[in-house]
Design a protein around this motif. Structure first.
Motif, PDB file in Angstrom:
ATOM      1  N   VAL A  20       3.861  83.439  53.934  1.00 41.69           N
ATOM      2  CA  VAL A  20       4.380  82.194  54.492  1.00 41.69           C
ATOM      3  C   VAL A  20       4.080  82.155  55.985  1.00 41.69           C
ATOM      4  N   ALA A 382      17.872  77.778  48.778  1.00 45.39           N
ATOM      5  CA  ALA A 382      16.712  77.728  49.672  1.00 45.39           C
ATOM      6  C   ALA A 382      16.099  76.330  49.733  1.00 45.39           C
ATOM      7  N   ASP A 383      15.985  75.658  48.601  1.00 42.21           N
ATOM      8  CA  ASP A 383      15.378  74.326  48.599  1.00 42.21           C
ATOM      9  C   ASP A 383      16.189  73.349  49.435  1.00 42.21           C
ATOM     10  N   ASP A 386      15.545  74.028  53.086  1.00 45.08           N
ATOM     11  CA  ASP A 386      14.262  73.417  53.431  1.00 45.08           C
ATOM     12  C   ASP A 386      14.410  71.915  53.647  1.00 45.08           C
ATOM     13  N   ALA A 387      15.160  71.275  52.783  1.00 48.37           N
ATOM     14  CA  ALA A 387      15.316  69.823  52.862  1.00 48.37           C
ATOM     15  C   ALA A 387      16.014  69.386  54.154  1.00 48.37           C
ATOM     16  N   ASP A 391      12.783  75.945  58.430  1.00 46.15           N
ATOM     17  CA  ASP A 391      11.577  76.497  57.837  1.00 46.15           C
ATOM     18  C   ASP A 391      11.804  77.885  57.232  1.00 46.15           C
ATOM     19  N   PRO A 392      10.788  78.448  56.547  1.00 49.61           N
ATOM     20  CA  PRO A 392      10.961  79.759  55.909  1.00 49.61           C
ATOM     21  C   PRO A 392      11.310  80.882  56.881  1.00 49.61           C
ATOM     22  N   ARG A 395      14.923  80.784  57.360  1.00 50.67           N
ATOM     23  CA  ARG A 395      15.612  81.329  56.186  1.00 50.67           C
ATOM     24  C   ARG A 395      15.617  82.851  56.229  1.00 50.67           C
TER      25      ARG A 395
END
Length: 428
Positions: A20, A382-383, A386-387, A391-392, A395
């Motif tokens: 990522v 996690a989704d 993100d919404a 960003d990753p 996270r």
């Protein structure tokens, strides 16, 4: 032996987090490891290998070599970057290396718990004595002056109310719960948070007609629960996001006539109160201002009044050794934060106030369970994170923060206390 590969001359390291990408504009110190000499990286690798070989961990490097006595597994995907970051930025580099995906652990909390349990032994004694030469020092801009405190608090608590709602329970309580038994379940968390709040309100003898000052509003659950007892609450926060949602929640509970939520520094508090409650706010005060904070409790409390405080604590020797050091959690999560020791609290209260420490109860195991539930909830959403636009890399940072904190309590390195301070009524 562990192989340390030199960085290719003139090469720019790919910005990645495992598979990522890392945004270099948003995460400049994560996107690429620092330029480090081959000699320094090799020395760091030797020091790290020596530390790992004494720990109940298993570190597996990309070339297949291993270190450690066995235990939770660390996958070190990029040894060069991993050692380069640690050699340049110490434990900040260790955390940044995780954020960059250069190492991973199937059981991150388990691995970090081993490291926390052996924190005093990780760095050789000769290097410990030279800590002032190699450890990054606290940046002056992070001091908790009135202006600095607002900036520091906003960095964390104004991220997004929606983000916190994703992993907290419906009470939106962001501090240790008190459970009825272990292991704890998610469906028990809200009741456990109310149990914690009620213990504090009972300590402070909050009831009908009590004039209560709360330092650190959170999202308003304690103020709502105190007002439901008939108390008149003035609650202070430095977070605009928290103030707005707390006011809305108070109004929805039909208690707006009993609760005032103010965007105000604790040093700006005025008036006299029968009780003061402050939950896990002292961690954001900073050692320099501990005397001011406790004097505020003293000055706002009426004679005969009671103050209930919940505080995360660390061992006194580790606090003294690390209090000037800039840490990963200060850089990325809680700028300006510092955990006190039990000894530091007792000394500050004794030397700077007329208060008496009447009671202290530690319950660190409950915080470990609270954090486990938050961590698992966050990982499963996690989704939705993100919404919200995180960003990753964020996270991974947040997952590391929650696991890092949980590990501190599971290892016994950290504890959490509920205090009762009383103030003698000289008129009696």
């Amino acid at each position: 032996m562990t192989t340390v590969e030199p960085r290719p001359a003139g090469a720019q390291r790919a910005v990645r987090s495992g598979s990522v990408g890392v945004d270099p504009a948003r995460w400049p110190d994560v996107a690429a490891p620092p330029d480090v000499s081959r000699a320094r990286t090799a020395v760091t690798a030797a020091v790290v290998r020596r530390a790992l070989d004494r720990l109940p961990l298993l570190a597996r490097y990309a070339d297949g070599t291993e270190a450690g006595r066995g235990g939770p597994l660390l996958h070190i995907h990029d040894p060069w970057a991993f050692h380069g970051r640690i050699g340049t930025r110490g434990l900040i580099g260790f955390g940044e290396s995780y954020m960059a995906g250069e190492w991973d652990a199937p059981d991150l909390t388990g691995a970090l718990t081993v490291l926390a349990a052996h924190a005093a032994e990780l760095i050789p004694a000769p290097l410990q004595r030279l800590r002032g030469l190699w450890a990054q020092r606290q940046p002056g801009a992070r001091r908790n002056t009135p202006d600095g405190a607002r900036t520091n608090i906003s960095h964390h608590y104004d991220l997004s109310n929606d983000l916190f709602a994703l992993f907290l329970d419906d009470t939106l309580t962001y501090s240790s719960a008190v459970f009825g038994g272990f292991p704890a379940r998610w469906d028990e968390l809200a009741a456990a948070q109310h149990r914690k709040i009620d213990r504090l309100l009972d300590l402070a003898e909050v009831g009908a007609g009590t004039r209560l000052l709360e330092i650190g509003t959170g999202w308003g659950e304690l103020a709502i629960r105190a007002a439901a007892r008939g108390a008149h609450v003035t609650s202070l926060t430095l977070s605009c996001e928290q103030r707005d949602l707390a006011r809305a929640r108070v109004s929805d509970a039909g208690l707006a006539d009993r609760v005032t939520v103010e965007l105000r520094d604790y040093r700006e508090a005025r008036g006299t109160y029968d009780a003061v409650v402050s939950v896990e706010m002292i961690e954001a005060v900073g050692e320099e201002f501990w005397p001011v904070y406790f004097r505020t409790l003293d000055e706002r409390l009426a004679p005969g009044g009671r103050a209930a405080l919940q505080a995360i604590t660390m061992p006194h020797d580790r606090m003294r050794a690390s209090r000037e050091t800039y840490t990963w959690i200060q850089k990325y999560v809680f700028p300006g934060g510092l955990l006190p020791s039990v000894e530091a609290v007792a000394r500050t209260v004794r030397d700077h106030t007329r208060l008496t420490v009447t009671r202290r109860d530690g319950f660190g195991a409950h915080y470990a369970e609270t954090l486990r539930l938050w961590r698992q909830r966050f990982a499963g959403r996690a989704d939705e994170v993100d919404a919200l636009g995180f960003d990753p890399t964020f996270r991974r940072m947040w997952a590391f923060y929650l696991a890092y904190s949980e590990a501190g309590f599971r290892s016994g390195y950290l504890d959490v206390q509920q205090y009762l301070f009383t103030k003698e009524d000289s008129a009696r």
